[in-house]
Scaffold this motif. Structure first.
Motif, short mmCIF file in Angstrom:
data_model
loop_
_atom_site.label_atom_id
_atom_site.label_comp_id
_atom_site.label_asym_id
_atom_site.label_seq_id
_atom_site.Cartn_x
_atom_site.Cartn_y
_atom_site.Cartn_z
N THR A 135 -4.67 -7.60 0.12
CA THR A 135 -4.88 -6.83 -1.04
C THR A 135 -3.38 -7.02 -1.80
N ALA B 283 -3.30 -0.86 -0.17
CA ALA B 283 -4.56 -0.51 -0.82
C ALA B 283 -5.53 -0.96 -0.07
N GLY C 96 -6.21 -1.82 -6.29
CA GLY C 96 -5.39 -3.12 -5.67
C GLY C 96 -6.20 -4.19 -6.17
N ILE C 97 -5.58 -5.60 -5.88
CA ILE C 97 -6.28 -6.85 -6.15
C ILE C 97 -6.75 -7.30 -4.79
N ASN D 245 -11.56 5.20 -5.80
CA ASN D 245 -10.73 3.77 -6.24
C ASN D 245 -11.60 2.60 -5.83
N LEU E 187 -11.29 -1.77 -5.09
CA LEU E 187 -10.52 -3.23 -4.87
C LEU E 187 -11.27 -4.22 -5.56
N LYS F 257 -5.34 -4.71 -14.70
CA LYS F 257 -4.09 -4.61 -13.92
C LYS F 257 -4.51 -3.41 -12.78
N THR F 258 -3.66 -3.37 -11.89
CA THR F 258 -3.52 -2.13 -11.11
C THR F 258 -3.39 -0.58 -11.53
N ILE G 237 -8.69 1.07 -10.22
CA ILE G 237 -8.57 -0.05 -9.43
C ILE G 237 -7.16 0.13 -8.61
#
Length: 411
Positions: free
Chosen positions: A137, A142, A181-182, A151, A153, A165-166, A179
């Motif tokens: 991530t 994250a 994390g990516i 939260n 991912l 965006k985060t 969010i």
């Protein structure tokens, strides 16, 4: 009469060794090397395709064996398509040295900022899974911290599609998630699967509040286990397999995952190898036709050598050695080209592969390609080469007579 003035004995009275045959091969090829290079090109592409596929297959199988644990993420996975009975849950809760669970299903998510929605694969996770490998991530922390609150991912393709965006929020069912994390990569996930059905991870503790787990929901239940003792794992599988199979639960281990993945990509390798072999056969058909024309042009030279006393088998060997060298050179060039091509295959197929491929030179694949190229090129040229043994010395006189008759006829 002195010995120096005596006429040279005919070829048939002289011992003919391999050195003389190779010298004749070299002399005969001097005027035809450009044509012989054309013969070689017919073999190169087919051998290159085969060597590239065989090398890729060897490297893929090796990496599957080495990365099987990272591909599975756990020592044991128990999977069910329906809710597990309470009695079975108590049994599953006692397995392994560490355990995690996950529930996955398809659902819509809504991006509050971009006001867009998309069908995704929701994975509600609880525990430290994966035990081998990692959920990659951005930011890195994250992957472990997203379960500490409400939260999520979100797959990177979704983030790009909705320009998120985060820190932005998404709505899953009746609940909003920030969010954290990516999601770049997860165990067993491929690029093509992420494109078709992007993944969104949320904590399992909030799943019921989303109101998505109702009667009729198609949810897959997975339980992940880590065993520090391999013997304990084997005993557990042997003991539980009949019970879990009776209740409709599937068991997956590192060994079964390795076998399943290897079998899947083995089918793809066979298809690619078949395509390369067909290309090689077409090339060799061209070689056989070209060799037939080449031998026809050499009839007068062969007949002249036969007049000088050269035996039929020696004439046959001269051109057999020549064609063998053609096939060998073509196979070697094809093996070199195929070895270079194999380094491009992981780039082309990276979206279809769940593992990281580390390409290395496969000497076994190179040896197979060279040997196959040599054998097939000789076999396809053999019908024309066998005709060399039937060429009579009278062909030289007949060819000269026919040439004279044709010349007079033109006058």
């Amino acid at each position: 009469m002195k010995a120096s003035n005596m006429p040279n004995p005919p070829i048939q009275n002289q011992p003919i060794g391999m050195g003389w045959l190779f010298k004749m091969v070299w002399r005969d090829s001097r005027k035809n090397r450009s044509r012989l290079l054309l013969f070689i090109s017919s073999i190169v592409l087919g051998i290159a395709a085969l060597v590239a596929v065989y090398s890729f297959k060897d490297n893929l199988q090796r990496d599957i064996d080495n990365q099987a644990k990272e591909l599975t993420g756990a020592d044991l996975i128990v999977e069910s398509r329906r809710a597990v009975e309470p009695k079975t849950q108590q049994l599953l809760a006692k397995l392994g040295d560490d355990r995690s669970q996950e529930r996955s299903f398809a659902s819509m998510v809504y991006f509050l900022k971009g006001q867009g929605s998309r069908l995704v694969q929701i994975k509600a996770l609880q525990g430290k899974y994966p035990y081998y490998g990692a959920i990659e991530t951005s930011p890195t922390a994250a992957a472990s911290s997203f379960q500490q609150g409400r939260n999520a991912l979100v797959d990177q393709t979704l983030m790009l599609q909705f320009n998120a965006k985060t820190g932005d929020s998404i709505k899953v069912g009746d609940l909003n998630f920030a969010i954290a994390g990516i999601l770049n990569k997860a165990p067993g996930q491929t690029g093509i699967s992420a494109t078709v059905a992007p993944t969104v991870y949320i904590p399992l503790s909030y799943l019921e509040q989303t109101k998505l787990t109702q009667i009729g929901s198609r949810i897959t239940y997975r339980y992940y286990y880590q065993f520090k003792n391999a013997d304990s794992l084997a005993q557990t599988i042997k003991k539980l397999d009949p019970k879990l199979e009776k209740e409709g639960l599937d068991i997956e281990t590192v060994a079964s995952k390795k076998e399943q993945t290897g079998r899947s990509f083995s089918d793809m390798s066979r298809f690619l190898a078949l395509s390369g072999f067909i290309a090689l056969l077409l090339g060799c058909i061209g070689v056989g036709s070209a060799i037939h024309v080449y031998i026809q042009e050499k009839l007068s030279a062969i007949a002249t050598l036969r007049c000088l006393g050269l035996k039929a088998r020696h004439a046959f060997l001269i051109y057999l050695i020549q064609i063998s060298f053609i096939g060998l050179i073509g196979a070697i060039l094809g093996a070199i080209l195929g070895t270079l091509i194999q380094f491009l295959l992981p780039i082309v197929l990276k979206d279809f592969l769940p593992i990281t491929i580390s390409m290395q030179v496969s000497w076994l694949a190179i040896a197979q390609g060279i040997l196959l190229g040599l054998i097939i090129s000789v076999l396809f040229a053999l019908p024309s080469l066998l005709a060399v043994r039937k060429i009579s010395p009278l062909n030289a006189i007949r060819a000269s007579f026919e040439h004279t008759v044709i010349k007079r006829g033109n006058l």
